[in-house]
Motif scaffolding. Structure first.
Motif, PDB file in Angstrom:
ATOM      1  N   TYR A 170      21.128  -1.828  11.728  1.00 49.62           N
ATOM      2  CA  TYR A 170      22.547  -2.156  11.635  1.00 49.62           C
ATOM      3  C   TYR A 170      23.104  -2.552  12.995  1.00 49.62           C
ATOM      4  O   TYR A 170      22.884  -1.861  13.987  1.00 49.62           O
ATOM      5  CB  TYR A 170      23.360  -0.965  11.119  1.00 49.62           C
ATOM      6  N   ALA A 171      23.845  -3.636  13.025  1.00 48.56           N
ATOM      7  CA  ALA A 171      24.610  -4.032  14.209  1.00 48.56           C
ATOM      8  C   ALA A 171      25.693  -4.981  13.729  1.00 48.56           C
ATOM      9  O   ALA A 171      25.399  -6.034  13.181  1.00 48.56           O
ATOM     10  CB  ALA A 171      23.720  -4.699  15.244  1.00 48.56           C
ATOM     11  N   TYR A 172      26.945  -4.606  13.908  1.00 51.06           N
ATOM     12  CA  TYR A 172      28.064  -5.422  13.446  1.00 51.06           C
ATOM     13  C   TYR A 172      28.719  -6.122  14.625  1.00 51.06           C
ATOM     14  O   TYR A 172      28.988  -5.511  15.661  1.00 51.06           O
ATOM     15  CB  TYR A 172      29.114  -4.549  12.752  1.00 51.06           C
ATOM     16  N   VAL A 173      28.997  -7.410  14.444  1.00 50.15           N
ATOM     17  CA  VAL A 173      29.658  -8.214  15.468  1.00 50.15           C
ATOM     18  C   VAL A 173      30.930  -8.798  14.861  1.00 50.15           C
ATOM     19  O   VAL A 173      30.886  -9.492  13.850  1.00 50.15           O
ATOM     20  CB  VAL A 173      28.748  -9.358  15.956  1.00 50.15           C
ATOM     21  N   TYR A 174      32.075  -8.482  15.490  1.00 48.02           N
ATOM     22  CA  TYR A 174      33.362  -8.958  14.990  1.00 48.02           C
ATOM     23  C   TYR A 174      34.033  -9.842  16.037  1.00 48.02           C
ATOM     24  O   TYR A 174      33.881  -9.628  17.243  1.00 48.02           O
ATOM     25  CB  TYR A 174      34.306  -7.780  14.696  1.00 48.02           C
ATOM     26  N   GLU A 175      34.804 -10.818  15.563  1.00 49.90           N
ATOM     27  CA  GLU A 175      35.671 -11.598  16.441  1.00 49.90           C
ATOM     28  C   GLU A 175      36.930 -10.769  16.709  1.00 49.90           C
ATOM     29  O   GLU A 175      37.600 -10.339  15.775  1.00 49.90           O
ATOM     30  CB  GLU A 175      36.062 -12.912  15.765  1.00 49.90           C
ATOM     31  N   GLU A 226      40.086 -11.420  27.820  1.00 49.99           N
ATOM     32  CA  GLU A 226      38.806 -12.123  27.908  1.00 49.99           C
ATOM     33  C   GLU A 226      37.799 -11.674  26.849  1.00 49.99           C
ATOM     34  O   GLU A 226      36.757 -12.305  26.654  1.00 49.99           O
ATOM     35  CB  GLU A 226      38.196 -11.930  29.302  1.00 49.99           C
ATOM     36  N   ALA A 227      38.100 -10.574  26.155  1.00 47.18           N
ATOM     37  CA  ALA A 227      37.160 -10.047  25.158  1.00 47.18           C
ATOM     38  C   ALA A 227      37.200 -10.896  23.894  1.00 47.18           C
ATOM     39  O   ALA A 227      38.257 -11.081  23.287  1.00 47.18           O
ATOM     40  CB  ALA A 227      37.492  -8.602  24.834  1.00 47.18           C
ATOM     41  N   SER A 241      32.387 -11.026  26.293  1.00 48.73           N
ATOM     42  CA  SER A 241      33.066 -12.250  26.704  1.00 48.73           C
ATOM     43  C   SER A 241      32.022 -13.192  27.275  1.00 48.73           C
ATOM     44  O   SER A 241      30.834 -12.867  27.348  1.00 48.73           O
ATOM     45  CB  SER A 241      34.140 -11.945  27.755  1.00 48.73           C
ATOM     46  N   GLU A 242      32.464 -14.372  27.725  1.00 47.98           N
ATOM     47  CA  GLU A 242      31.528 -15.329  28.313  1.00 47.98           C
ATOM     48  C   GLU A 242      30.907 -14.792  29.593  1.00 47.98           C
ATOM     49  O   GLU A 242      29.819 -15.199  29.981  1.00 47.98           O
ATOM     50  CB  GLU A 242      32.257 -16.644  28.606  1.00 47.98           C
TER      51      GLU A 242
END
Length: 204
Positions: free
Chosen positions: A46-51, A97-98, A130-131
């Motif tokens: 499991y690994a969740y990535v949200y905007e 920036e996140a 962030s970038e």
């Protein structure tokens, strides 16, 4: 000498574009391309990535809490807050920036060869990406020795609520994933299992 076996892998910070959802009351993890999915397949369950832009602008707090139960009773000793983020007055919850919020949980088994004992722990990671890189928050949770470990996960955050059980680990067999959002089913699981760990994301 210690031998470490990774059961559930570590975090990968992902940059896939999310697929737009028609339901603005639900924040879903980003859709990953095949290359990114292969990275997650390397030992990761499991690994969740949200905007971060998907979250409401007026969000003031975001917490990740552990609720532990043993023998049907809540364990205050093991239950605690693992991560907390609070907006300063007049500021947004996430730094400007996140761009991404990443939540992952890894489980490890450590064998002590000298004593032939086994210990378990979870490593919880929350990252703001962030970038220029990311800021990482970590927390470890020790786990009693158990014979069998099953898990459930639900990464869809339903904004009409103020919390979401995103990871559930318990001693026993797999059950319907509906238990993550159905309190009655979760109560049944707690009463029927010797050990239940519920990782809950809360927000206001």
């Amino acid at each position: 000498m210690k031998k470490m076996v990774v059961l559930l892998g570590t975090i990968v910070l992902l940059t896939a574009c999310s697929e737009a959802s028609d339901d603005t009351s639900v924040i879903s993890p980003k859709e990953l391309n095949e290359s990114e999915k292969r990275y997650l397949d390397i030992g990761t369950e499991y690994a969740y990535v949200y905007e971060t832009s998907d979250f409401p602008d007026d969000l003031s707090t975001l917490n990740l809490d552990l609720h532990a139960y043993q023998g049907g009773e809540k364990s205050e000793e093991r239950s605690r807050q693992l991560f907390g983020l609070k907006a300063e007055e007049g500021e947004s919850l996430f730094p400007n920036e996140a761009e991404e919020l990443v939540i992952s949980l890894s489980a490890f088994e450590v064998n002590e060869e000298e004593s032939e004992s086994v210990s378990y722990y979870y490593d919880v990671s929350v990252l703001l990406g962030s970038e220029d890189g990311y800021t990482e928050y970590n927390g470890s949770v020790d786990v009693p020795k158990i014979e069998s470990l099953a898990s459930l996960a639900d990464g869809d955050l339903r904004l009409e609520n103020t919390s979401q059980n995103i990871f559930i680990y318990f001693e026993g067999s797999e059950v319907s994933s509906g238990v993550s959002s159905d309190q009655e089913s979760l109560n049944h699981l707690i009463n029927e299992s010797e050990l239940v760990y519920v990782f809950t994301l809360t927000w206001e």
